[in-house]
Every structure is written in structure tokens, then in C-alpha cells.
Write a protein that holds these residues in place. Structure first.
Motif, PDB file in Angstrom:
ATOM      1  N   PHE A  97       3.900   2.594  11.415  1.00 36.29           N
ATOM      2  CA  PHE A  97       2.877   3.573  11.027  1.00 36.29           C
ATOM      3  C   PHE A  97       2.619   3.501   9.531  1.00 36.29           C
ATOM      4  O   PHE A  97       1.468   3.460   9.086  1.00 36.29           O
ATOM      5  CB  PHE A  97       3.300   4.988  11.413  1.00 36.29           C
ATOM      6  N   ILE A  98       3.687   3.474   8.747  1.00 34.21           N
ATOM      7  CA  ILE A  98       3.529   3.428   7.294  1.00 34.21           C
ATOM      8  C   ILE A  98       2.858   2.125   6.860  1.00 34.21           C
ATOM      9  O   ILE A  98       1.926   2.118   6.050  1.00 34.21           O
ATOM     10  CB  ILE A  98       4.899   3.576   6.603  1.00 34.21           C
ATOM     11  N   GLY A  99       3.335   0.997   7.413  1.00 33.03           N
ATOM     12  CA  GLY A  99       2.813  -0.298   6.997  1.00 33.03           C
ATOM     13  C   GLY A  99       1.398  -0.567   7.450  1.00 33.03           C
ATOM     14  O   GLY A  99       0.544  -0.995   6.656  1.00 33.03           O
ATOM     15  N   PHE A 100       1.120  -0.299   8.738  1.00 33.84           N
ATOM     16  CA  PHE A 100      -0.188  -0.653   9.288  1.00 33.84           C
ATOM     17  C   PHE A 100      -1.247   0.409   9.029  1.00 33.84           C
ATOM     18  O   PHE A 100      -2.422   0.070   8.866  1.00 33.84           O
ATOM     19  CB  PHE A 100      -0.068  -0.916  10.789  1.00 33.84           C
ATOM     20  N   VAL A 101      -0.858   1.676   9.009  1.00 39.99           N
ATOM     21  CA  VAL A 101      -1.849   2.743   8.837  1.00 39.99           C
ATOM     22  C   VAL A 101      -2.025   3.111   7.369  1.00 39.99           C
ATOM     23  O   VAL A 101      -3.130   3.036   6.823  1.00 39.99           O
ATOM     24  CB  VAL A 101      -1.457   3.985   9.658  1.00 39.99           C
ATOM     25  N   LEU A 102      -0.943   3.501   6.735  1.00 40.21           N
ATOM     26  CA  LEU A 102      -1.054   3.984   5.361  1.00 40.21           C
ATOM     27  C   LEU A 102      -1.359   2.870   4.366  1.00 40.21           C
ATOM     28  O   LEU A 102      -2.111   3.069   3.412  1.00 40.21           O
ATOM     29  CB  LEU A 102       0.231   4.706   4.955  1.00 40.21           C
ATOM     30  N   LEU A 155     -15.225   1.499   2.592  1.00 44.64           N
ATOM     31  CA  LEU A 155     -15.872   2.787   2.325  1.00 44.64           C
ATOM     32  C   LEU A 155     -16.271   2.991   0.871  1.00 44.64           C
ATOM     33  O   LEU A 155     -17.125   3.843   0.577  1.00 44.64           O
ATOM     34  CB  LEU A 155     -14.944   3.931   2.754  1.00 44.64           C
ATOM     35  N   HIS A 156     -15.684   2.205  -0.045  1.00 51.37           N
ATOM     36  CA  HIS A 156     -15.952   2.455  -1.464  1.00 51.37           C
ATOM     37  C   HIS A 156     -16.315   1.203  -2.261  1.00 51.37           C
ATOM     38  O   HIS A 156     -17.289   1.217  -3.015  1.00 51.37           O
ATOM     39  CB  HIS A 156     -14.733   3.127  -2.110  1.00 51.37           C
ATOM     40  N   VAL A 157     -15.552   0.127  -2.107  1.00 44.79           N
ATOM     41  CA  VAL A 157     -15.746  -1.055  -2.944  1.00 44.79           C
ATOM     42  C   VAL A 157     -16.987  -1.839  -2.545  1.00 44.79           C
ATOM     43  O   VAL A 157     -17.824  -2.180  -3.389  1.00 44.79           O
ATOM     44  CB  VAL A 157     -14.498  -1.975  -2.895  1.00 44.79           C
ATOM     45  N   ASN A 158     -17.110  -2.143  -1.265  1.00 46.32           N
ATOM     46  CA  ASN A 158     -18.258  -2.910  -0.770  1.00 46.32           C
ATOM     47  C   ASN A 158     -19.472  -1.983  -0.651  1.00 46.32           C
ATOM     48  O   ASN A 158     -19.494  -1.067   0.175  1.00 46.32           O
ATOM     49  CB  ASN A 158     -17.930  -3.534   0.590  1.00 46.32           C
ATOM     50  N   GLU A 159     -20.475  -2.219  -1.463  1.00 46.06           N
ATOM     51  CA  GLU A 159     -21.624  -1.321  -1.509  1.00 46.06           C
ATOM     52  C   GLU A 159     -22.401  -1.294  -0.190  1.00 46.06           C
ATOM     53  O   GLU A 159     -22.923  -0.256   0.225  1.00 46.06           O
ATOM     54  CB  GLU A 159     -22.558  -1.724  -2.648  1.00 46.06           C
ATOM     55  N   THR A 160     -22.489  -2.454   0.475  1.00 46.17           N
ATOM     56  CA  THR A 160     -23.246  -2.528   1.730  1.00 46.17           C
ATOM     57  C   THR A 160     -22.596  -1.689   2.820  1.00 46.17           C
ATOM     58  O   THR A 160     -23.246  -0.848   3.459  1.00 46.17           O
ATOM     59  CB  THR A 160     -23.358  -3.991   2.204  1.00 46.17           C
ATOM     60  N   THR A 161     -21.283  -1.923   3.054  1.00 47.12           N
ATOM     61  CA  THR A 161     -20.592  -1.162   4.099  1.00 47.12           C
ATOM     62  C   THR A 161     -20.435   0.305   3.717  1.00 47.12           C
ATOM     63  O   THR A 161     -20.465   1.184   4.577  1.00 47.12           O
ATOM     64  CB  THR A 161     -19.209  -1.777   4.377  1.00 47.12           C
ATOM     65  N   ALA A 162     -20.282   0.560   2.432  1.00 50.10           N
ATOM     66  CA  ALA A 162     -20.165   1.953   1.981  1.00 50.10           C
ATOM     67  C   ALA A 162     -21.445   2.720   2.289  1.00 50.10           C
ATOM     68  O   ALA A 162     -21.404   3.892   2.691  1.00 50.10           O
ATOM     69  CB  ALA A 162     -19.865   1.999   0.485  1.00 50.10           C
ATOM     70  N   MET A 189     -10.856   1.676  13.637  1.00 51.71           N
ATOM     71  CA  MET A 189      -9.814   1.096  12.786  1.00 51.71           C
ATOM     72  C   MET A 189      -8.455   1.724  13.078  1.00 51.71           C
ATOM     73  O   MET A 189      -7.423   1.041  13.081  1.00 51.71           O
ATOM     74  CB  MET A 189     -10.176   1.272  11.313  1.00 51.71           C
ATOM     75  N   ALA A 190      -8.431   3.026  13.314  1.00 51.59           N
ATOM     76  CA  ALA A 190      -7.168   3.680  13.655  1.00 51.59           C
ATOM     77  C   ALA A 190      -6.602   3.099  14.940  1.00 51.59           C
ATOM     78  O   ALA A 190      -5.408   2.789  15.031  1.00 51.59           O
ATOM     79  CB  ALA A 190      -7.384   5.188  13.798  1.00 51.59           C
ATOM     80  N   GLY A 191      -7.470   2.926  15.936  1.00 58.57           N
ATOM     81  CA  GLY A 191      -7.019   2.366  17.202  1.00 58.57           C
ATOM     82  C   GLY A 191      -6.531   0.933  17.063  1.00 58.57           C
ATOM     83  O   GLY A 191      -5.462   0.582  17.570  1.00 58.57           O
ATOM     84  N   VAL A 192      -7.280   0.104  16.350  1.00 61.28           N
ATOM     85  CA  VAL A 192      -6.913  -1.302  16.204  1.00 61.28           C
ATOM     86  C   VAL A 192      -5.609  -1.456  15.424  1.00 61.28           C
ATOM     87  O   VAL A 192      -4.682  -2.157  15.865  1.00 61.28           O
ATOM     88  CB  VAL A 192      -8.043  -2.084  15.501  1.00 61.28           C
ATOM     89  N   PHE A 193      -5.508  -0.836  14.272  1.00 60.83           N
ATOM     90  CA  PHE A 193      -4.331  -1.028  13.434  1.00 60.83           C
ATOM     91  C   PHE A 193      -3.061  -0.476  14.096  1.00 60.83           C
ATOM     92  O   PHE A 193      -2.003  -1.121  14.061  1.00 60.83           O
ATOM     93  CB  PHE A 193      -4.534  -0.372  12.064  1.00 60.83           C
ATOM     94  N   GLU A 194      -3.153   0.688  14.706  1.00 56.93           N
ATOM     95  CA  GLU A 194      -1.946   1.269  15.296  1.00 56.93           C
ATOM     96  C   GLU A 194      -1.502   0.521  16.548  1.00 56.93           C
ATOM     97  O   GLU A 194      -0.309   0.257  16.730  1.00 56.93           O
ATOM     98  CB  GLU A 194      -2.181   2.752  15.600  1.00 56.93           C
ATOM     99  N   GLU A 195      -2.446   0.166  17.407  1.00 56.19           N
ATOM    100  CA  GLU A 195      -2.058  -0.498  18.656  1.00 56.19           C
ATOM    101  C   GLU A 195      -1.659  -1.954  18.422  1.00 56.19           C
ATOM    102  O   GLU A 195      -0.718  -2.452  19.051  1.00 56.19           O
ATOM    103  CB  GLU A 195      -3.180  -0.398  19.689  1.00 56.19           C
ATOM    104  N   LEU A 220      -7.979  -1.494   3.676  1.00 49.00           N
ATOM    105  CA  LEU A 220      -9.266  -1.890   4.248  1.00 49.00           C
ATOM    106  C   LEU A 220     -10.285  -0.773   4.121  1.00 49.00           C
ATOM    107  O   LEU A 220     -11.456  -1.012   3.777  1.00 49.00           O
ATOM    108  CB  LEU A 220      -9.093  -2.280   5.717  1.00 49.00           C
ATOM    109  N   ASN A 221      -9.866   0.450   4.375  1.00 48.02           N
ATOM    110  CA  ASN A 221     -10.776   1.583   4.262  1.00 48.02           C
ATOM    111  C   ASN A 221     -11.301   1.744   2.838  1.00 48.02           C
ATOM    112  O   ASN A 221     -12.483   2.063   2.629  1.00 48.02           O
ATOM    113  CB  ASN A 221     -10.078   2.869   4.701  1.00 48.02           C
ATOM    114  N   ALA A 222     -10.429   1.533   1.864  1.00 49.59           N
ATOM    115  CA  ALA A 222     -10.846   1.638   0.464  1.00 49.59           C
ATOM    116  C   ALA A 222     -11.941   0.619   0.162  1.00 49.59           C
ATOM    117  O   ALA A 222     -12.923   0.918  -0.531  1.00 49.59           O
ATOM    118  CB  ALA A 222      -9.652   1.432  -0.457  1.00 49.59           C
ATOM    119  N   TYR A 223     -11.777  -0.597   0.704  1.00 53.41           N
ATOM    120  CA  TYR A 223     -12.771  -1.639   0.463  1.00 53.41           C
ATOM    121  C   TYR A 223     -14.083  -1.339   1.189  1.00 53.41           C
ATOM    122  O   TYR A 223     -15.167  -1.391   0.589  1.00 53.41           O
ATOM    123  CB  TYR A 223     -12.228  -2.997   0.927  1.00 53.41           C
TER     124      TYR A 223
END
Length: 257
Positions: free
Chosen positions: A46-51, A62-69, A85-91, A57-60
Motif C-alpha cells: 500500500f505504501i509503495g504502490f499507492v502513496l 494532474l499538475h506537471v503535464n499541462e495537457t492531462t492536467a 489508477m487506485a484500482g490498477v496500482f493496488e490490485e 504519477l498523479n503529481a505528473y
């Protein structure tokens, strides 16, 4: 000011989020003789894959990449992205853990233990630590020190913190704790499902776990993005928790128990 009843609700949320995983561990240790390694690996995944990984990835995106943001500014696209993303990373994290880190832990009790570690650390971090943080912020607001503590924040961000604190009630704290219990039951059920997928070499069940996880998170995210009623979300979560509990009880047949 944040009412004392709201702060009391946060205290209850914190206690539920921290004590319930401990209680469940003691119960499982006594009844199923679970090993601590799957619990530890579940928490680490949980710590490694989610946090860490998902967070990066979320930082990139939602914020860094202007197009996806720009795309994810739309509430429905943001909701779909966040839940998927929550489903993919956790499972996928579960799948990797059972495939490579827990090769000799393939019994049903190991799925229970992994789910407890995964869901337990989630409850402690999201329900417990967040509640403690909110209590501290509430005390700062009530004593007029919030602006001093967060004076470096933009005015709109500071106002957002204030609004979230002033919206707190005793009931919202209780519901936050109840949500952590429901999530813990779901995490245990999904862990058993992915363990079965690894044990039987059926990746389709991992895909099913991703779909179910994404579906649940999608409904939860709708509360944050479009204001879906919190009561509707809580009822939905408890229906999911009940179904998850039934699956956990009946999963004995999957492992020939």
C-alpha cells in the motif's frame, strides 16, 4: 470555530481507524494462526504502490503535464482517472506481492492477512493520521493561530482548509470511521480474490478485482467531485462491505477448506 462535538467525532474516527485493525489482527492471529509476513507485505505494498508510485504519477498527470492536467479538470474525467489508477496500482501491487514476495503464502489465511495489512495501514493513515491532523488544525483555527501556521499558503488554499474544518460534525467523524471499517472488509475480499487468481494462474480475476475496485472508488470520488450525497456513498460502501464479507466467508471453497 470548530465545535467540540466535531472534534470529538474526529477522536472517535481516529480510535476506530487505529484500533479496529489491531483488534482484527489479534482475532485473526488467534482464530486462523496468520503469519505476520503477509500483513507486513500488505502494508508495504500500500505504501509503495499507492502513496509513492501512484502519488508520483498523479503529481505528473494532474499538475506537471499541462495537457492531462487540463483534461482532468473536468470532474468526470478526474473521477474516472483517480478511481482507475487506485484500482490498477493496488490490485497490480497485490498480484506482484503474491507472485514474487509471498510464493509460499498461498493459503486463504494468507489472503486474509495480506488484506488486513493493506487495508489496516490504509485505515491508520487515511482515517487515523488524517483525523489527528484535522484535530490539530481545528485547535489552531479555534485559537486564531491557523493563519500564522499556514501564512505561506495562497489565500484560497487557506480558505479551503477553513471551510473543510467548519464543515466537520460529530456525525461526519463517525461516518469517517465507519467508512474505514467498510474499506478494510473490501480490501480483505480483494486480497483473497487476487490470491486466488495467482494460485490458479487466472489473471482474469485480477482484472475483475481492478474493475470492482475502480467501480467502488468511482462512486466514492463522485462525492468529492460533483457533491454526491455522503449518505448515499456511505450506504453504497456498506452494501459493498456486506457483499465483501459474504465473499470472504464463502471463499473457503476456493481454497478447499
Amino acid at each position: 470555530m470548530v465545535s467540540q462535538s466535531a472534534i470529538a467525532g474526529l477522536v472517535v474516527q481516529c480510535m476506530i481507524s487505529i484500533l479496529i485493525p489491531i483488534f482484527v489482527y489479534v482475532f485473526m492471529k488467534k482464530k486462523y494462526k496468520i503469519s505476520f509476513r503477509p500483513v507486513l507485505v500488505g502494508a508495504a505494498i500500500f505504501i509503495g504502490f499507492v502513496l509513492i508510485l501512484e502519488g508520483a504519477l498523479n503529481a505528473y498527470v494532474l499538475h506537471v503535464n499541462e495537457t492531462t492536467a487540463k483534461i482532468t479538470e473536468h470532474p468526470y474525467w478526474f473521477t474516472l482517472y483517480g478511481s482507475l489508477m487506485a484500482g490498477v496500482f493496488e490490485e497490480v501491487g497485490r498480484f506482484i506481492a503474491f507472485t514474487y514476495l509471498l510464493k509460499v503464502y498461498r493459503d486463504r489465511k494468507d489472503g486474509l492477512a495480506f488484506g488486513l495489512g493493506h487495508g489496516g495501514i490504509e485505515a491508520i493513515i487515511i482515517g487515523g493520521i488524517t483525523a489527528i491532523q484535522s484535530i490539530v488544525y481545528a485547535q489552531l483555527l479555534n485559537t486564531g493561530k491557523l493563519e500564522t501556521a499556514f501564512g505561506q499558503l495562497p489565500p484560497e488554499a487557506l480558505q479551503g482548509i477553513k471551510d473543510s474544518l467548519l464543515d466537520l460534525t460529530f456525525v461526519s467523524g463517525i461516518m469517517g470511521g465507519a467508512e474505514r471499517i467498510a474499506a478494510l472488509v473490501l480490501q480483505i475480499a480483494l486480497s483473497i480474490l487476487v490470491l486466488y487468481a495467482v494460485k490458479e494462474k487466472k489473471f482474469s480475476y485480477v482484472m475483475l478485482a481492478i474493475f470492482l475496485h475502480t467501480l467502488v472508488d468511482y462512486v466514492v470520488f463522485l462525492h468529492r467531485t460533483i457533491g454526491l450525497s455522503l449518505m448515499v456513498v456511505e450506504v453504497f460502501l456498506w452494501i459493498v462491505a456486506i457483499c465483501s464479507y459474504i465473499f470472504i466467508k464463502r471463499s473457503k471453497s476456493l481454497f478447499n477448506i
